[in-house]
Scaffold this active site. Sequence first.
Site, PDB file in Angstrom:
ATOM      1  N   ASP A  28     -18.520  48.578  15.875  1.00  0.00           N
ATOM      2  CA  ASP A  28     -17.920  47.742  16.927  1.00  0.00           C
ATOM      3  C   ASP A  28     -18.439  46.313  16.739  1.00  0.00           C
ATOM      4  O   ASP A  28     -19.638  46.093  16.564  1.00  0.00           O
ATOM      5  CB  ASP A  28     -18.339  48.277  18.305  1.00  0.00           C
ATOM      6  CG  ASP A  28     -17.625  47.570  19.446  1.00  0.00           C
ATOM      7  OD1 ASP A  28     -16.926  48.251  20.209  1.00  0.00           O
ATOM      8  OD2 ASP A  28     -17.785  46.337  19.591  1.00  0.00           O
ATOM      9  N   ARG A  65     -23.957  35.664  28.059  1.00  0.00           N
ATOM     10  CA  ARG A  65     -24.333  36.910  28.760  1.00  0.00           C
ATOM     11  C   ARG A  65     -25.735  36.810  29.360  1.00  0.00           C
ATOM     12  O   ARG A  65     -26.039  37.464  30.355  1.00  0.00           O
ATOM     13  CB  ARG A  65     -24.218  38.114  27.812  1.00  0.00           C
ATOM     14  CG  ARG A  65     -22.749  38.410  27.470  1.00  0.00           C
ATOM     15  CD  ARG A  65     -22.581  39.680  26.656  1.00  0.00           C
ATOM     16  NE  ARG A  65     -21.261  39.681  26.020  1.00  0.00           N
ATOM     17  CZ  ARG A  65     -20.720  40.710  25.401  1.00  0.00           C
ATOM     18  NH1 ARG A  65     -21.377  41.854  25.305  1.00  0.00           N
ATOM     19  NH2 ARG A  65     -19.522  40.614  24.859  1.00  0.00           N
ATOM     20  N   GLU A 121     -12.938  47.901  16.690  1.00  0.00           N
ATOM     21  CA  GLU A 121     -13.685  49.139  16.442  1.00  0.00           C
ATOM     22  C   GLU A 121     -13.040  49.941  15.318  1.00  0.00           C
ATOM     23  O   GLU A 121     -11.826  49.964  15.190  1.00  0.00           O
ATOM     24  CB  GLU A 121     -13.714  49.994  17.718  1.00  0.00           C
ATOM     25  CG  GLU A 121     -14.449  49.312  18.835  1.00  0.00           C
ATOM     26  CD  GLU A 121     -14.413  50.105  20.140  1.00  0.00           C
ATOM     27  OE1 GLU A 121     -14.384  51.340  20.075  1.00  0.00           O
ATOM     28  OE2 GLU A 121     -14.422  49.460  21.191  1.00  0.00           O
TER      29      GLU A 121
HETATM   30  N1  DCP Z   1     -10.934  42.604  25.527  1.00  0.00           N
HETATM   31  C1  DCP Z   1      -9.906  42.230  26.381  1.00  0.00           C
HETATM   32  N2  DCP Z   1      -9.828  42.758  27.622  1.00  0.00           N
HETATM   33  C2  DCP Z   1     -10.742  43.645  28.045  1.00  0.00           C
HETATM   34  C3  DCP Z   1     -11.785  44.053  27.193  1.00  0.00           C
HETATM   35  C4  DCP Z   1     -11.855  43.493  25.929  1.00  0.00           C
HETATM   36  O1  DCP Z   1      -9.073  41.421  26.001  1.00  0.00           O
HETATM   37  N3  DCP Z   1     -10.642  44.155  29.253  1.00  0.00           N
HETATM   38  C5  DCP Z   1     -10.994  42.016  24.204  1.00  0.00           C
HETATM   39  C6  DCP Z   1     -12.053  40.961  24.138  1.00  0.00           C
HETATM   40  C7  DCP Z   1     -13.150  41.557  23.330  1.00  0.00           C
HETATM   41  C8  DCP Z   1     -12.448  42.574  22.485  1.00  0.00           C
HETATM   42  O2  DCP Z   1     -11.342  43.010  23.242  1.00  0.00           O
HETATM   43  O3  DCP Z   1     -13.801  40.566  22.559  1.00  0.00           O
HETATM   44  C9  DCP Z   1     -13.321  43.746  22.116  1.00  0.00           C
HETATM   45  O4  DCP Z   1     -13.765  44.444  23.271  1.00  0.00           O
HETATM   46  P1  DCP Z   1     -15.222  44.992  23.412  1.00  0.00           P
HETATM   47  O5  DCP Z   1     -15.246  45.877  24.586  1.00  0.00           O
HETATM   48  O6  DCP Z   1     -15.713  45.565  22.133  1.00  0.00           O
HETATM   49  O7  DCP Z   1     -16.084  43.743  23.816  1.00  0.00           O
HETATM   50  P2  DCP Z   1     -16.735  42.636  22.914  1.00  0.00           P
HETATM   51  O8  DCP Z   1     -16.569  42.896  21.481  1.00  0.00           O
HETATM   52  O9  DCP Z   1     -16.255  41.321  23.378  1.00  0.00           O
HETATM   53  O10 DCP Z   1     -18.265  42.734  23.329  1.00  0.00           O
HETATM   54  P3  DCP Z   1     -19.364  43.763  22.854  1.00  0.00           P
HETATM   55  O11 DCP Z   1     -20.380  42.949  22.146  1.00  0.00           O
HETATM   56  O12 DCP Z   1     -19.895  44.309  24.128  1.00  0.00           O
HETATM   57  O13 DCP Z   1     -18.718  44.797  22.010  1.00  0.00           O
HETATM   58 MG    MG Z   2     -17.082  44.731  20.605  1.00  0.00          MG
HETATM   59 MG    MG Z   3     -14.959  47.316  21.231  1.00  0.00          MG
END
Ligand code: DCP
Ligand code: MG
Ligand code: MG
Length: 607
Positions: A28, A65, A121
């Site tokens: 991820d 964060r 992912e």
């Molecule tokens: N995303 C989105 N809406 C959401 C959740 C996520 O558009 N409700 C998008 C933004 C994120 C991407 O999908 O960057 C990937 O989701 P992740 O849950 O893997 O979150 P991140 O990669 O941003 O953070 P982490 O470091 O926790 O994986």
């Molecule tokens: Mg992510």
């Molecule tokens: Mg993700």
Amino acid sequence: MDDRNMESGCSHYNDGESEHSKCIIHVDVDCFYAQVEMVRNPELRSVPLGIQQKNIVVTSNYEARKYGVQKCMLITDALKVCPNLKLVNGEDLHNYRTASNKIFAVLLCWKCPVEKLGMDENYIDVTNLVQEKLKTTNNTSVTLTGHTYNEPSMDCQCGCHTRLRIASQIASEMRKKIYDELGFTTCAGIAHNKLLAKLICPLNKPNDQTTIYPEHGTSFMSTLPSVRSIPSIGSKTTEALISQKIITVSDLQEVSVDVLKKHFSSDMAVRLKGLSLGEDNTPVKQTGKPQSIGLEDSFKIVSVKSEVEDKFTALLQRLLVLVREDGRIPVSLRVTLRKKDAKRLSSHRESRQSQISPSIFTLSNGTLTVTEAGQQKLMNIIMRLFNKLIDLSKPFHLTLVGLAFTKFQERMTGRSSIVNYLMNDISVQSVLNLQNECDMSTTSMDYSAVSPSSSTTTDLSDAEVEPSPKKPKKVTWIAKRRCLSKEEVASPSKLKVGELRLNSKELEKVSELRLNSRDRSLTPRASPAKDNLSDTSDTMKDCEERNCDDCPSYVDKEVFSALPDDMQKELKAMWKNPSSSGVPRSSPRTTNKAKSNTIMKYFVPHK
Ligand code: DCP
Ligand code: MG
Ligand code: MG
């Protein structure tokens, strides 16, 4: 309480109910959208960054964060906790998709099944690779890379601990390659199944990895607060479980399968129970090209035809970018509308689709293009479908318009596949793209399939299939496809020909001839370079003397004429009498079953 052993160890798993011979890695990307922006603009690395879609921060970098900026926070709330938050608009997903596809392409290079899950992912089944490595590894010296959920609590006879340690090293190599080549930090989870690999992945984020041994699966699962944390349990199942007072994963572990069977189907009850114990035998399914490529635009309300047309025009522009990246030629287009019923305050979707002529698209130097006239044709089809969906004599209210290309030209397989090699056509493009992918020089492919809408109708009356015009010539495909091994094919089922290796000197000659003929055409007559080509020019002349008057229009005559005599004869016979041969004369798109023939002797199975 279920009769299963809650603290199940390896002996429990070895009883065949839930074996753990597999090694699965889940990768991820850290703060994905934010990292894409930071890679594009390194100045953003050092500041708290939020990615904005409408009034929400969809993700933020780890700097933000620290201040408490969380995913899906309202912009106003995010700015309250972090007034210095730098906001970047993330509504255009193009760069995120491209990055996503590049990451997928890097992971393909291990030649293991890779399943893409959303944008950031991937699951990778490294079981076979681990087995290979085991052959040359001293079992006692294998060290684990990264963290473990817990130290191994027992010595498993099946060797899973060693296998997972090797998998942890592979995960580390994958993460390093993604970082070195693309600049993204990632997290990885390593386990004997997909469920545990995914759930353990974020344990040490960002930029780290965690391995869980099978004997800790059940106890790890019991730490999850809600049944909703289990990836395959959706909101409806969660509701049903909560209504039975099953809220945490521990609750689910403790309830018997028989009780669950009262509320769910037998299969579902067993599956739910297994998941709660950390069991999952679903395979990593190799991700291929999407079945359809589509985009939708939702809005409050549109009730005027010209506005609808504007929406479709904008959507089509964006969709054509995605199709160009994909590389396949679409042959079907679907229009979707979400209609609002003002009286009932409800809305529903309706779709219609139409065949489209592949000749709307042209492939030039590996790039798919649509002329302005072609775009106008597509718009005409779109608006015609729209007219069929909407009775313009009455008021209408739309809250969404969608466009999707739903079918693509496919390569032929079996005996007819020889025709692929003769066509001036696109079909080889998918092979070229895949080859590029592992070179990492690719333009991206879009793997995010759009699910078909609820009410799709196929409108074949709208078919606008025209004869294919002569397409630009492919000159390098034979050479390129040589490098493509079975494992490098993202979607093996769709690229059966990629599993064959040309074995004929004659076809090698074809390739050279084609290359040379291209060089020649690019070289001015007076150029000395022409002399260098004199040998092959003679051969070309020889070839040109053989005629292909009987060839169907889609056949590249130059290639045909360079084929060996017996092959030419057989092809001509097939075209003369398509019913006996299985090769269509009129349309190169019809597929028939392979029969034994002399043509196939020019191919050997790939080793
Ligand atoms: N995303 C989105 N809406 C959401 C959740 C996520 O558009 N409700 C998008 C933004 C994120 C991407 O999908 O960057 C990937 O989701 P992740 O849950 O893997 O979150 P991140 O990669 O941003 O953070 P982490 O470091 O926790 O994986
Ligand atoms: Mg992510
Ligand atoms: Mg993700």
